[in-house]
Design a protein around this motif. Sequence first.
Motif, PDB file in Angstrom:
ATOM      1  N   GLU A 274       0.830  -1.203   0.000  1.00  0.00           N
ATOM      2  CA  GLU A 274       0.000   0.000   0.000  1.00  0.00           C
ATOM      3  C   GLU A 274       0.866   1.256   0.000  1.00  0.00           C
ATOM      4  O   GLU A 274       0.530   2.258  -0.636  1.00  0.00           O
ATOM      5  N   HIS A 275       1.991   1.187   0.718  1.00  0.00           N
ATOM      6  CA  HIS A 275       2.852   2.372   0.798  1.00  0.00           C
ATOM      7  C   HIS A 275       3.469   2.698  -0.558  1.00  0.00           C
ATOM      8  O   HIS A 275       3.646   3.868  -0.893  1.00  0.00           O
ATOM      9  N   HIS A 276       3.783   1.683  -1.352  1.00  0.00           N
ATOM     10  CA  HIS A 276       4.314   1.966  -2.690  1.00  0.00           C
ATOM     11  C   HIS A 276       3.269   2.651  -3.554  1.00  0.00           C
ATOM     12  O   HIS A 276       3.596   3.540  -4.343  1.00  0.00           O
ATOM     13  N   GLY A 277       2.013   2.269  -3.413  1.00  0.00           N
ATOM     14  CA  GLY A 277       0.961   2.995  -4.109  1.00  0.00           C
ATOM     15  C   GLY A 277       0.866   4.431  -3.638  1.00  0.00           C
ATOM     16  O   GLY A 277       0.686   5.364  -4.450  1.00  0.00           O
ATOM     17  N   GLU A 278       1.013   4.646  -2.324  1.00  0.00           N
ATOM     18  CA  GLU A 278       0.993   6.007  -1.782  1.00  0.00           C
ATOM     19  C   GLU A 278       2.149   6.838  -2.348  1.00  0.00           C
ATOM     20  O   GLU A 278       1.972   8.019  -2.687  1.00  0.00           O
ATOM     21  N   ILE A 279       3.325   6.218  -2.439  1.00  0.00           N
ATOM     22  CA  ILE A 279       4.487   6.945  -2.971  1.00  0.00           C
ATOM     23  C   ILE A 279       4.261   7.309  -4.436  1.00  0.00           C
ATOM     24  O   ILE A 279       4.622   8.408  -4.879  1.00  0.00           O
ATOM     25  N   MET A 280       3.648   6.408  -5.208  1.00  0.00           N
ATOM     26  CA  MET A 280       3.370   6.730  -6.606  1.00  0.00           C
ATOM     27  C   MET A 280       2.372   7.882  -6.724  1.00  0.00           C
ATOM     28  O   MET A 280       2.454   8.696  -7.651  1.00  0.00           O
ATOM     29  N   ARG A 281       1.446   7.980  -5.786  1.00  0.00           N
ATOM     30  CA  ARG A 281       0.529   9.129  -5.797  1.00  0.00           C
ATOM     31  C   ARG A 281       1.275  10.422  -5.473  1.00  0.00           C
ATOM     32  O   ARG A 281       0.947  11.485  -6.013  1.00  0.00           O
ATOM     33  N   GLU A 282       2.278  10.338  -4.615  1.00  0.00           N
ATOM     34  CA  GLU A 282       3.126  11.521  -4.346  1.00  0.00           C
ATOM     35  C   GLU A 282       3.887  11.931  -5.614  1.00  0.00           C
ATOM     36  O   GLU A 282       4.031  13.118  -5.908  1.00  0.00           O
ATOM     37  N   ALA A 283       4.377  10.928  -6.364  1.00  0.00           N
ATOM     38  CA  ALA A 283       5.071  11.228  -7.621  1.00  0.00           C
ATOM     39  C   ALA A 283       4.141  11.939  -8.591  1.00  0.00           C
ATOM     40  O   ALA A 283       4.527  12.917  -9.249  1.00  0.00           O
ATOM     41  N   ALA A 284       2.905  11.436  -8.696  1.00  0.00           N
ATOM     42  CA  ALA A 284       1.944  12.049  -9.611  1.00  0.00           C
ATOM     43  C   ALA A 284       1.646  13.489  -9.203  1.00  0.00           C
ATOM     44  O   ALA A 284       1.563  14.387 -10.062  1.00  0.00           O
ATOM     45  N   ALA A 285       1.502  13.718  -7.899  1.00  0.00           N
ATOM     46  CA  ALA A 285       1.211  15.073  -7.428  1.00  0.00           C
ATOM     47  C   ALA A 285       2.362  16.027  -7.727  1.00  0.00           C
ATOM     48  O   ALA A 285       2.144  17.174  -8.157  1.00  0.00           O
ATOM     49  N   LEU A 286       3.605  15.566  -7.508  1.00  0.00           N
ATOM     50  CA  LEU A 286       4.758  16.420  -7.806  1.00  0.00           C
ATOM     51  C   LEU A 286       4.858  16.709  -9.296  1.00  0.00           C
ATOM     52  O   LEU A 286       5.151  17.845  -9.699  1.00  0.00           O
ATOM     53  N   ALA A 287       4.621  15.686 -10.120  1.00  0.00           N
ATOM     54  CA  ALA A 287       4.692  15.886 -11.572  1.00  0.00           C
ATOM     55  C   ALA A 287       3.637  16.881 -12.037  1.00  0.00           C
ATOM     56  O   ALA A 287       3.916  17.778 -12.846  1.00  0.00           O
ATOM     57  N   ASP A 288       2.426  16.741 -11.526  1.00  0.00           N
ATOM     58  CA  ASP A 288       1.351  17.644 -11.942  1.00  0.00           C
ATOM     59  C   ASP A 288       1.536  19.054 -11.404  1.00  0.00           C
ATOM     60  O   ASP A 288       0.986  20.011 -11.950  1.00  0.00           O
ATOM     61  N   ALA A 289       2.348  19.190 -10.336  1.00  0.00           N
ATOM     62  CA  ALA A 289       2.668  20.518  -9.803  1.00  0.00           C
ATOM     63  C   ALA A 289       3.867  21.143 -10.510  1.00  0.00           C
ATOM     64  O   ALA A 289       4.266  22.270 -10.178  1.00  0.00           O
ATOM     65  N   GLY A 290       4.448  20.420 -11.472  1.00  0.00           N
ATOM     66  CA  GLY A 290       5.598  20.935 -12.209  1.00  0.00           C
ATOM     67  C   GLY A 290       6.917  20.785 -11.484  1.00  0.00           C
ATOM     68  O   GLY A 290       7.914  21.400 -11.871  1.00  0.00           O
ATOM     69  N   ALA A 291       6.948  19.961 -10.430  1.00  0.00           N
ATOM     70  CA  ALA A 291       8.156  19.812  -9.622  1.00  0.00           C
ATOM     71  C   ALA A 291       8.915  18.528  -9.895  1.00  0.00           C
ATOM     72  O   ALA A 291       9.929  18.263  -9.253  1.00  0.00           O
ATOM     73  N   LEU A 292       8.441  17.719 -10.853  1.00  0.00           N
ATOM     74  CA  LEU A 292       9.097  16.440 -11.139  1.00  0.00           C
ATOM     75  C   LEU A 292       8.995  16.135 -12.619  1.00  0.00           C
ATOM     76  O   LEU A 292       7.902  16.156 -13.194  1.00  0.00           O
ATOM     77  N   ARG A 293      10.142  15.848 -13.208  1.00  0.00           N
ATOM     78  CA  ARG A 293      10.188  15.464 -14.618  1.00  0.00           C
ATOM     79  C   ARG A 293      11.308  14.448 -14.808  1.00  0.00           C
ATOM     80  O   ARG A 293      12.466  14.731 -14.465  1.00  0.00           O
ATOM     81  N   PRO A 294      11.015  13.276 -15.330  1.00  0.00           N
ATOM     82  CA  PRO A 294      12.087  12.300 -15.539  1.00  0.00           C
ATOM     83  C   PRO A 294      12.939  12.665 -16.753  1.00  0.00           C
ATOM     84  O   PRO A 294      12.451  13.270 -17.716  1.00  0.00           O
TER      85      PRO A 294
END
Length: 327
Positions: A274-294
């Motif tokens: 479950e925590h890995h799913g939570e971390i992926m949601r954090e990744a999505a939030a950062l990406a959509d906020a413009g703070a994460l780009r691979p």
Amino acid sequence: MRAVVLHEFGTPLVLGEIDEPTPGPGQVLVKVAASGVNPLDTKIRAGKAAHARRTLPAVLGLDLAGVVEEVGPDVHGFAPGDEVFGMTGGVGDVQGSLAEYAAVDARLLARKPAALTLREAAALPLVFITAWEGLVDRAQVHAGQKVLVHGGAGGIGHVAVQIARARGAEVFATASPARHEVVERLGATPIDYTASSVEEYVAECTGGEGFDVVFDTVGESVLDDSFSAVRTYTGHVVSALGWGTHSIAPLSFRGATYSGVFTLLPLLTGRGREHHGEIMREAAALADAGALRPLLDPRHFTLADVADAHAAVESGTAQGKIVIDVG
């Protein structure tokens, strides 16, 4: 369905046909669009990753991005047509993402960020989870800290820089001179490890106090350097590559602390998914906020080109994450 299968360690991967999986309780069937390639994938293929506990024959591929095709019993929060991503298999006895379809534990997934393509999303799961577990779960990085990322232009490192920046830290990153522009673009101060000793860059960047958090993504002697670069009393060293024999005396003399990260545990044990799913949601939030780009390597590979994709990773010539187009 088409899939790439490893029959024996150290032998070429074989593209062929296997049965399409059926989602069981708690699973969703994902039509795979893209599969990210990590150094671990190449080590598993070569038989040099006993810690991955891979059983054969096997479909490799840890990172997945795709579209939900079918939802199994007892799954809530996902529906057919959802674009999703996550680190979903490729170790233990869990099917990986080098196949047209995968039956995936829904706890490992999150919806793909709108700001990223499926290819970009497939580049993130393993490296983002590793960086998040190190910097946030272990070191609790926060505003006002000075963070050093070893290998700041690498797969885990370039994501770690962005996470630390997003959490308000001042970030420094070691990199070869040719990669300094990448580090600067990510918002970190580059350190040329080929020209400066640990003592020199600690003095220049921290006034000799040491970094609050040091994240080692390189291993071997770099972990030893990390023990010498951390702040006295309150400093924390995190490593994703704690191989080898190391003296912790430099760390102990500073009264500092150390944590290791083993990202595969939830996949191997079933605990903490479950925590890995939570971390992926954090990744999505950062990406959509413009703070994460691979960072993606510009080359395109398909299931028929997996050997070339693995060779590109093994050669160290990739300019960013290698992603295989599956769908």
